[in-house]
Scaffold this motif. Sequence first.
Motif, short mmCIF file in Angstrom:
data_model
loop_
_atom_site.label_atom_id
_atom_site.label_comp_id
_atom_site.label_asym_id
_atom_site.label_seq_id
_atom_site.Cartn_x
_atom_site.Cartn_y
_atom_site.Cartn_z
N ILE A 77 0.84 -1.20 0.00
CA ILE A 77 0.00 0.00 0.00
C ILE A 77 0.87 1.25 0.00
CG2 ILE A 77 -1.79 1.26 1.23
CD1 ILE A 77 -2.72 -1.36 -0.01
N ALA A 78 1.93 1.23 0.79
CA ALA A 78 2.82 2.39 0.84
C ALA A 78 3.48 2.64 -0.52
CB ALA A 78 3.88 2.19 1.91
N HIS A 95 -9.55 1.02 -14.68
CA HIS A 95 -10.09 0.01 -13.77
C HIS A 95 -10.27 0.58 -12.36
CE1 HIS A 95 -10.18 -3.62 -16.24
NE2 HIS A 95 -9.04 -3.22 -16.80
N ALA A 96 -9.34 1.43 -11.91
CA ALA A 96 -9.48 2.02 -10.58
C ALA A 96 -10.68 2.96 -10.52
CB ALA A 96 -8.20 2.78 -10.22
N ARG A 195 -6.12 5.76 -5.42
CA ARG A 195 -4.96 4.94 -5.75
C ARG A 195 -4.98 3.60 -5.03
NH1 ARG A 195 -0.39 9.22 -4.35
NH2 ARG A 195 -1.92 9.60 -2.70
N LEU A 196 -5.74 3.50 -3.92
CA LEU A 196 -5.84 2.23 -3.21
C LEU A 196 -6.60 1.18 -4.02
CD1 LEU A 196 -6.71 3.71 0.29
CD2 LEU A 196 -4.54 2.66 -0.37
N LEU A 197 -7.35 1.61 -5.03
CA LEU A 197 -8.14 0.69 -5.86
C LEU A 197 -7.43 0.31 -7.15
CD1 LEU A 197 -11.61 2.40 -5.39
CD2 LEU A 197 -10.69 0.43 -4.15
N HIS A 200 -3.24 -4.57 -8.84
CA HIS A 200 -1.84 -4.91 -8.57
C HIS A 200 -1.27 -5.78 -9.69
CE1 HIS A 200 -2.22 -4.10 -3.95
NE2 HIS A 200 -2.60 -3.08 -4.70
N ARG A 201 -1.53 -5.38 -10.92
CA ARG A 201 -1.03 -6.17 -12.05
C ARG A 201 0.49 -6.04 -12.18
NH1 ARG A 201 -5.58 -4.97 -16.78
NH2 ARG A 201 -7.38 -5.78 -15.61
N HIS A 202 1.05 -4.95 -11.66
CA HIS A 202 2.50 -4.77 -11.77
C HIS A 202 3.26 -5.74 -10.87
CE1 HIS A 202 1.02 -2.37 -8.39
NE2 HIS A 202 2.24 -2.41 -7.87
#
Length: 735
Positions: A77-78, A95-96, A195-197, A200-202
């Motif tokens: 998250i950070a 997507h977010a 940005r939290l949404l 995490h594809r990276h």
Amino acid sequence: MAAIPLKFQPGDTLAFRNATGGTELWGIVGRKRGGYLLRPFNGSDPRTWSDDEIDNAYGARRLIHFPCNVQGLPKNIADILEKTWDYWPEEVRRHAERRTVYVAKVDALIDAYPVRMEAYAAAAEAVYTAHCEEWKAEDTEFAIRRAAEDAVLRRRRKPRRSDAQPVRTPPLQKPNPYTIRAWYVLWSQYGRDIRLLIPHRHLRGNRQARYPRRWDDALDTYKIMRVAIEDYYMRMPRKRKNFAYSKYEEICAEKNVPCVSFRSFRVFIDRNYTERAEFEKRYGRRAAYLKYGIFERTTPPERPLEEVEVDHCLIDLIAVHPLTGRPLGRPWLTIILDRATRVILGAHLSFEVPSYASLQRALAHAFWKKDLTGIEGLEHDWPCHGIPEWVFCDNGKELRSKSLRLTEAMLNFAVFNLPRKTPWLKGAIERLFGSISVQVFSHEEGTILSRTKDFYDPVARARLTLAEVNHKILKWIVDEYHEAVHPTIKCRPIEKWRQLTELYPVRPIPDFDHIIRMTGEVIEKPISNVGVHYKGLLYSDPKVLEELKARRGGLKKKWIIRVDPYDYGEIWIFDDDVGRWYVLPCTDPAISRNVSKYQHNVHKLIAKHNLPPGTPITVKDLENAKTLAQETVRTLFENGTATATAAKAARYEANGQPFTPLLNGAITADPQLPPPLDTESSQPSAPDLKAKALAHAVPSASAASTPASSPRSPARQNFDDEIERMVEQWASKMK
């Protein structure tokens, strides 16, 4: 005036920037009367911050609010919150944004259902039903645009709108209520930041190295790869990546180490070496600094003559002899430029190579008022003169000489020698040389700027004499450069000069005689029984020298002498007790009057060549050498000798005339034309006769250094070695 309280939630984090630039993190415990109870993250005791303190820090831009506990954030998250929204690709941001619609719907329905899972399911159904068709159209549009971009990159035909059918997009599915719960919990717990949404594809894929790494001195495939890249790809001469990869394979086979693919080899280069690092390893740190460095613009000075720049330039034009018309080579140009107004204070043009002689004439031309009344074809005046405060120049020998140091001390200005290979620190004059090359020389016959050298010979096409070149540069300065709007100062340089000199008057030189005495070449010599000896010449004035020599310590003292490098007929000796200069004439004016330093050295070498070894040179020998040199120069101009030899002969003829006449004063005697040529052996053309007449109207000058847009000037040659070679050439011609 009382501050308006700012709203924060318990668990939020406030970052305060202190006076030293550091950041202190405080966690919000709760609201107190008139402020908030904050606990520092460094372990100290909590304290109450008033609303005024927080508001003052907020208004001073020293406060940053994080709607979550940054100390307890998970690492993933950070990492996301450290990056800005624009960092993420468009597809990820889309997507977010859609997930934000789902969690916002949950936030609106969560109080209407006794069980939260029902709220998640209802939100999924409502949002999917309302936006399904819209999002499908967006996905199709994005897929078409991405396919078009990929086609352009592959140099294929760009698809049209009618080609949208074959483009396949992943099906849009309604999210599971448990998925929406995970989004909502994360979003609401850490500050409701979009940005939290972000998906995490990276983080997908195997992120471990394929082959084991050795952290000791033993070799592994990655160390070998780095060695192969730096030794075979990032070296000069430049080689291709496949060549470095072949060497990498050979080393791996020799060391029995596994080898990665060529694609992985190229990816390793892109990920481990920036473009600047690659350029630095190939061309050096300085080249990389100049190419990728960011340079700050300096603030221009406010006063005229506060800062000036001095430099030499080998001009991009071949000059010819005024009588014979034979090519002589490229003259040198010295210019002194004022930074505040961009006016040219002084100049000098001649075949004299960069030396203190050319610098001294340029300084004299800049210090005194110019007289342009006798020069035809000029429409404006040149009212620029005065003593500068700072002189910025490179590290040429003449610019670090003792003579210039004494001149700056006597006239109260300072010379600053810039570091080596830093032309941008005097970019104004470098750019000026480039402008002269393009605007004055590029359209003249004999220019070396032609791009068709196979069909254009600048030596054979040269037509302009040194006096004509001098006149063209002069007209360009006073009628074009000074009268055109300069892009840096946004006005005409001469207009800026007049405006600033009304506010800040220029500092004049004490008197005209100081031009030579204060700018001449400095030597230190004792007084002998017959006078002062210098370069084999004797200077004497018994009345003056007897008084100086009779003083205490006068026999052993070395006196400060000033010498005009273009006239050895007299020198000046300084009486430091009374602060006066005295003139000492040469006892042999026939070999010294109007004889320059270069000419005198040539005479001495010619005399030395014609005498047995060890024989002292007499005055008669120097007179014969002077006559022989003058006849040899004439012979060289009549015969078709090499251009380099003709340039040396033209340098011998230089008499030190300034770039323009100086007001109510002359530095040197009137210029004299060479003796008439034999009409049978040489027949000057009409342009040559015209040049002969112009030689009296516009005097010549001298110069030096490389313009910014022209090729690098040849390296400066040793003065004595050049004379030796010239004398040998002359001697061979006379045999």
